[in-house]
Write a protein that holds these residues in place. Structure first.
Motif, PDB file in Angstrom:
ATOM      1  N   ASP A   1       8.219  -2.825  -0.454  1.00 11.75           N
ATOM      2  CA  ASP A   1       7.841  -3.864  -1.424  1.00 11.75           C
ATOM      3  C   ASP A   1       7.621  -5.212  -0.758  1.00 11.75           C
ATOM      4  O   ASP A   1       7.050  -6.126  -1.384  1.00 11.75           O
TER       5      ASP A   1
ATOM      6  N   ALA B   1      -7.146  -4.911  -1.820  1.00  8.68           N
ATOM      7  CA  ALA B   1      -5.805  -5.424  -1.525  1.00  8.68           C
ATOM      8  C   ALA B   1      -4.934  -5.423  -2.768  1.00  8.68           C
ATOM      9  O   ALA B   1      -3.748  -5.056  -2.721  1.00  8.68           O
ATOM     10  N   GLN B   2      -5.522  -5.813  -3.904  1.00  7.28           N
ATOM     11  CA  GLN B   2      -4.769  -5.821  -5.152  1.00  7.28           C
ATOM     12  C   GLN B   2      -4.383  -4.403  -5.573  1.00  7.28           C
ATOM     13  O   GLN B   2      -3.269  -4.151  -6.044  1.00  7.28           O
TER      14      GLN B   2
ATOM     15  N   LEU C   1      -0.152  -9.101   0.502  1.00 10.26           N
ATOM     16  CA  LEU C   1      -1.372  -8.579  -0.124  1.00 10.26           C
ATOM     17  C   LEU C   1      -1.867  -9.498  -1.230  1.00 10.26           C
ATOM     18  O   LEU C   1      -3.082  -9.653  -1.422  1.00 10.26           O
ATOM     19  N   TRP C   2      -0.959 -10.113  -1.995  1.00  9.55           N
ATOM     20  CA  TRP C   2      -1.372 -11.042  -3.054  1.00  9.55           C
ATOM     21  C   TRP C   2      -2.058 -12.269  -2.458  1.00  9.55           C
ATOM     22  O   TRP C   2      -3.096 -12.717  -2.972  1.00  9.55           O
TER      23      TRP C   2
ATOM     24  N   ARG D   1       0.548 -11.575 -11.764  1.00  9.89           N
ATOM     25  CA  ARG D   1       1.117 -11.051 -10.517  1.00  9.89           C
ATOM     26  C   ARG D   1       2.133  -9.940 -10.790  1.00  9.89           C
ATOM     27  O   ARG D   1       2.655  -9.336  -9.855  1.00  9.89           O
TER      28      ARG D   1
ATOM     29  N   VAL E   1       5.512  -6.013   1.299  1.00 14.85           N
ATOM     30  CA  VAL E   1       4.092  -6.298   1.542  1.00 14.85           C
ATOM     31  C   VAL E   1       3.470  -7.012   0.350  1.00 14.85           C
ATOM     32  O   VAL E   1       2.320  -7.474   0.449  1.00 14.85           O
ATOM     33  N   GLU E   2       4.166  -7.121  -0.785  1.00 16.30           N
ATOM     34  CA  GLU E   2       3.575  -7.689  -1.997  1.00 16.30           C
ATOM     35  C   GLU E   2       3.058  -9.108  -1.805  1.00 16.30           C
ATOM     36  O   GLU E   2       1.893  -9.395  -2.119  1.00 16.30           O
TER      37      GLU E   2
ATOM     38  N   ARG F   1       3.823  -6.376 -11.645  1.00 11.77           N
ATOM     39  CA  ARG F   1       3.430  -5.056 -11.154  1.00 11.77           C
ATOM     40  C   ARG F   1       2.723  -4.229 -12.223  1.00 11.77           C
ATOM     41  O   ARG F   1       1.979  -3.298 -11.899  1.00 11.77           O
TER      42      ARG F   1
ATOM     43  N   ALA G   1      -0.873   3.972  -0.990  1.00 11.32           N
ATOM     44  CA  ALA G   1      -1.258   2.608  -0.614  1.00 11.32           C
ATOM     45  C   ALA G   1      -1.541   2.495   0.872  1.00 11.32           C
ATOM     46  O   ALA G   1      -2.485   1.807   1.283  1.00 11.32           O
TER      47      ALA G   1
ATOM     48  N   ALA H   1       0.006  -5.406   6.748  1.00 15.60           N
ATOM     49  CA  ALA H   1       0.571  -4.729   5.583  1.00 15.60           C
ATOM     50  C   ALA H   1       0.634  -3.227   5.806  1.00 15.60           C
ATOM     51  O   ALA H   1       1.613  -2.558   5.446  1.00 15.60           O
TER      52      ALA H   1
ATOM     53  N   ARG I   1      -1.583  -3.195  -3.491  1.00 14.83           N
ATOM     54  CA  ARG I   1      -0.358  -3.918  -3.839  1.00 14.83           C
ATOM     55  C   ARG I   1       0.314  -3.326  -5.076  1.00 14.83           C
ATOM     56  O   ARG I   1       1.512  -3.024  -5.070  1.00 14.83           O
TER      57      ARG I   1
END
Length: 884
Positions: free
Chosen positions: A494, A406-407, A500-501, A362, A496-497, A364, A453, A480, A410
């Protein structure tokens, strides 16, 4: 003698006579002061003033000083310097010619005749001067000092000085400088002082005593001083710099001061003089050391695995993995992320060594080449670093295209280090009818990564309601996108992390991923609380959360398996699905959770963390597959009639193992009930009191009838739990005796031993178990529950050992058979398949009596620690509590 020599001799005798007369004059004038001073010195050298109280010594000194000053003033006034006439008279009195005074005469007639007579007269006077003697003044001294005090007193003073030796200067100094503060009550002032080392050192406080020299304390220690005084004393610290501070008054009326010792320091407390003094020498705090034992490498489930070791003189409190991009972003060349590394045992250990498994998928920078190094931190905040190693962070593989999108969005947001641009100020935004256009253009001020993004999410979700089947995922992606469009700072973008995960995991793995995330979060929180010694209430709350998360994860895995076409597993009587077949039954799983809760309550943090890790690994390795027998089913479950396909030897051992496992489970339950009755509690038999009967056997179920086929022996252990504890113990003894009778010849095979459920059992071991059970039965009949518990524990231990030996035999047989057949020999939990009667022996679950003894020992240690007065004893008990 010529005239010149005579006059020279006369001058010397006049000077000597003058000195003797001066000494006599001084003695007449100063003898009282001389005697007073000599007497003072004699008393001081003899230690007379040291024997006086501080108050009396301080009171006498001013009187002595005033008396001495008065005597000196009187002596000064009385002193008269000898006149020249007195000196001449003292010498002239020895001769009728009076040669001294006659030499001053002059002739009356300077004629030549008288002049010759005058020269003859002067020659006679000069010759007479040679006969003059210095005056002895014995009579005068005898009149002044008839007892020779002028000789006795100096001799006494010198003799006392020789006797006192090196202590003489100190005695005189103390006599001349007594504690004047005693007049104000300072002599009764008591300064209580103690040094509290920093908490991370683990050292006990040091209570300071008067006269201690060179007290060694860790750097950063805090000294506390408390005293009773009419006014605030002064605290003086002399180190690299001189620091002075006043004591502060406490609500109780005392005075207290605190200071931190950062270097070698001399500390004094002053109030009408120095009241206390200590010298402190600091012990340096070394920087912690840490290193990789093995380089980071990809592990199971995309985890980063490496071995490390660390050490510190006072203990390591935290270990982190520092991560830097190998090719950093130009806008943030020094960017570094730190990930906490779990530590074995409690924080503060001086030597640590462990294998770390970190899930960095997970992060970044997942998937990018980085440089990693370990960071160790001690209690003082000092950090030590290991060497840097290159590595590529593992990333989670997403096969679903929408999950990949999505990844990608992110990590694009997270990897952008630049902040938002300054937005123009719209002064007209708050006027009537104005439109704040700047608020609608926030995405234009965002850095490039955020804009990219947002464009990705906008493209992916364009008319997504038509082609995205998961409307929840579609709405999440649009949410998101809206967050990125309205964010005004990088921190808001940030946010939205996590969304999205979660969307990517849900699209890729479904609801099981959510359950697994909750399980991992609950496990991490409970492990952290155990490691940091959290309060009991918090650990209890986290334990309940972990229990709920584990049950939810099992349910999610079961639902996923059923959705994949597998049949639902059978339900045991306690309502728990038998997720692992015979290897992890519902009751076994509950026993493990109960044992974990008991370990957390007794403070056995290390054992609890180990069992927590075992439970988590069991759950994460859980796999649901189609049965390998007839029809579909849960792995580990044998289809109907599968037992008949086993070789005769394995069939015999399997049947015996099942019966032995049932007896072991029932014996453990009886142990807990006996212990509960001993403590005056209710037994755990379905809410019944010991001795109450029941019409339904707990364990009576499939394949458990009242005849003696394989797996169908009479008196199934679970059946008929009613009756007294002694009757239940007798029933278990009867079952063991039946097993011993059926398997009378250990290791018997073939026709002679076939079909007997007890074949292959160790007859000597069964007899020892039976003897322990009979002793427990007699103890229960006699009302001696304590003795019964001991015998039951012995029987349980021997049953467990025998069961483990049988399981190993069955494991070997089954592994050989499955190896020949080319089948997988692992169960859904990733463990080797064991016999049908495996009772979770892979994880040691302490019995109720063992857990109760642990609680009692812990309570006793805590009580003794609270009552201990000796510092060494308290330190010993503290170390015991930490290890416990």
């Amino acid at each position: 003698m010529d005239q010149g020599e005579g006059l020279n001799t006369l001058g010397k005798k006049l000077a000597a006579t003058r000195r003797r007369l001066t000494l006599l004059a001084l003695g007449r004038a100063w003898w009282p002061a001389f005697v007073f001073i000599a007497g003072f010195l004699a008393i001081a050298l003899a230690g007379g003033f040291d024997r006086l109280s501080s108050f009396l010594a301080a009171l006498i000194l001013p009187l002595l000083i005033l008396t001495g000053i008065g005597l000196c003033w009187m002596s000064w006034r009385r002193y008269r310097r000898p006149a020249e006439a007195d000196v001449v008279r003292a010498l002239d009195g020895q001769s009728e010619l009076r040669p001294v005074s006659s030499l001053t005469d002059r002739p009356a007639d300077p004629a030549a005749g008288p002049a010759s007579l005058w020269r003859a007269h002067r020659a006679r006077l000069v010759a007479e001067i040679g006969n003059l003697r210095l005056p002895r003044l014995a009579a005068e001294w005898a009149a002044l000092d008839p007892y020779r005090v002028r000789y006795i007193v100096p001799v006494v003073v010198v003799a006392l000085a020789l006797v006192a030796g090196p202590a003489a200067p100190g005695r005189i100094l103390r006599a001349l400088s007594p504690d004047l503060g005693a007049l104000a009550g300072a002599d009764k002032m008591v300064v209580e002082a103690w040094v509290t080392p920093p908490e991370h050192t683990g050292r006990a406080p040091v209570f300071l005593q008067a006269g201690m020299k060179d007290v060694r304390v860790p750097v950063g220690s805090e000294i506390t001083l408390r005293t009773q005084a009419p006014s605030a004393p002064k605290l003086i610290l002399r180190g690299d710099k001189r620091k002075t501070m006043r004591f502060a008054q406490t609500p109780e009326g005392a005075f207290e001061a605190r200071a931190r010792i950062e270097g070698d320091t001399r500390l004094t407390v002053n109030w009408w003089g120095e009241r206390a003094r200590w010298n402190f020498i600091v012990l340096p705090d070394e920087v912690p050391l840490i290193a990789f034992d093995s380089p980071p490498a990809p592990g199971q489930r995309d985890q980063v695995e490496f071995k490390w070791k660390a050490g510190d003189d006072y203990g390591v409190t935290a270990v982190e993995l520092a991560i830097r991009l190998r090719v950093p972003h130009p806008a943030a060349p020094e960017a570094e992320d730190r990930v906490p590394v779990p530590m074995p045992g409690a924080p503060g250990a001086r030597e640590l060594s462990a294998t770390a498994q970190l899930d960095l998928t997970r992060h970044r920078w997942a998937g990018l080449p980085v440089d990693v190094r370990l960071v160790a931190r001690d209690g003082a905040g000092q950090e030590g670093f290991s060497e840097s190693m290159p590595f590529i962070l593992p990333e989670k593989l997403f096969l679903d295209p929408l999950a990949q999108a999505a990844q990608e969005a992110r990590v694009t947001v997270l990897r952008e280090p630049r902040p938002y641009a300054e937005m123009p100020r719209n002064d007209q935004a708050l006027t009537d009818g104005a439109i704040n256009t700047a608020a609608t253009g926030r995405l234009d001020a965002a850095p490039e990564g955020v804009r990219q993004a947002a464009l990705m999410l906008d493209s992916v979700t364009y008319r997504g309601e038509m082609f995205i089947n998961d409307l929840g995922a579609f709405m999440g992606l649009r949410m998101a996108l809206g967050t990125l469009q309205t964010a005004g700072t990088k921190a808001e973008a940030d946010a939205v992390e996590p969304l999205l995960w979660a969307i990517a995991l849900k699209l890729e793995h479904g609801s099981v991923a959510d359950a697994r995330a909750r399980l991992e979060a609950a496990r991490a929180a409970l492990e952290r609380a155990l490691r940091e010694g959290a309060p009991e209430e918090e650990i209890r709350r986290l334990m309940e959360a972990f229990r709920d998360a584990a049950n939810e994860y099992l349910a999610a895995k079961m639902a996923e398996a059923m959705a994949g076409g597998l049949d639902a597993p059978e339900q045991q009587q306690d309502g728990q699905a038998q997720a692992g077949g015979d290897s992890l039954g519902g009751q076994d799983f509950e026993d493990m959770l109960n044992a974990l809760q008991d370990l957390t309550e007794t403070g056995a943090a290390e054992q609890a963390r180990q069992l927590l890790s075992d439970i988590t690994n069991l759950l994460e390795n859980l796999e649901f597959q189609r049965g390998q027998g007839q029809g579909d089913g849960m792995p580990g479950e044998q289809a109907d009639g599968e037992d008949s396909d086993l070789p005769p030897e394995e069939q015999e051992l399997t049947d015996a193992m099942r019966r032995l496992s049932e007896i072991l489970r029932e014996q453990r339950q009886l142990n807990d009930d006996t212990l509960a009755q001993q403590r005056g509690e209710q037994s755990g038999q379905s809410g019944q009191q010991p001795g109450e009967g029941t019409d339904q056997g707990e364990g009576t179920g499939e394949g458990q009838e009242q005849d003696g086929g394989p797996g169908q022996g009479t008196g199934t252990p679970g059946a008929g739990r009613g009756g007294s504890l002694a009757e239940r113990q007798a029933e278990l003894g009867r079952l063991v005796e039946e097993l011993a009778r059926r398997g009378g010849n250990s290791g018997q095979t073939g026709e002679e031993g076939a079909g007997q459920p007890g074949a292959g059992l160790d007859e000597d071991a069964l007899r020892a178990i039976l003897e322990a059970q009979r002793r427990a039965e007699r103890a229960l009949q006699g009302g001696n529950e304590g003795r019964a518990v001991m015998d039951q524990e012995r029987a349980t231990q021997m049953l467990s050992e025998l069961s483990r030996e049988m399981a190993e035999q069955i494991d070997q047989m089954r592994a050989n058979r499955l190896g020949e057949q080319g089948q997988n020999s692992n169960d859904p939990l990733g463990r080797p398949l064991t016999g049908a009667g495996n009772d979770g022996q892979g994880v040691e679950i302490p019995s109720e009596s063992e857990r109760q003894r642990a609680k009692d020992i812990l309570d006793e240690l805590r009580r003794r620690y609270g009552e201990a007065e000796d510092e060494e004893e308290r330190e010993y008990l503290r170390r015991l509590l930490e290890r416990f």
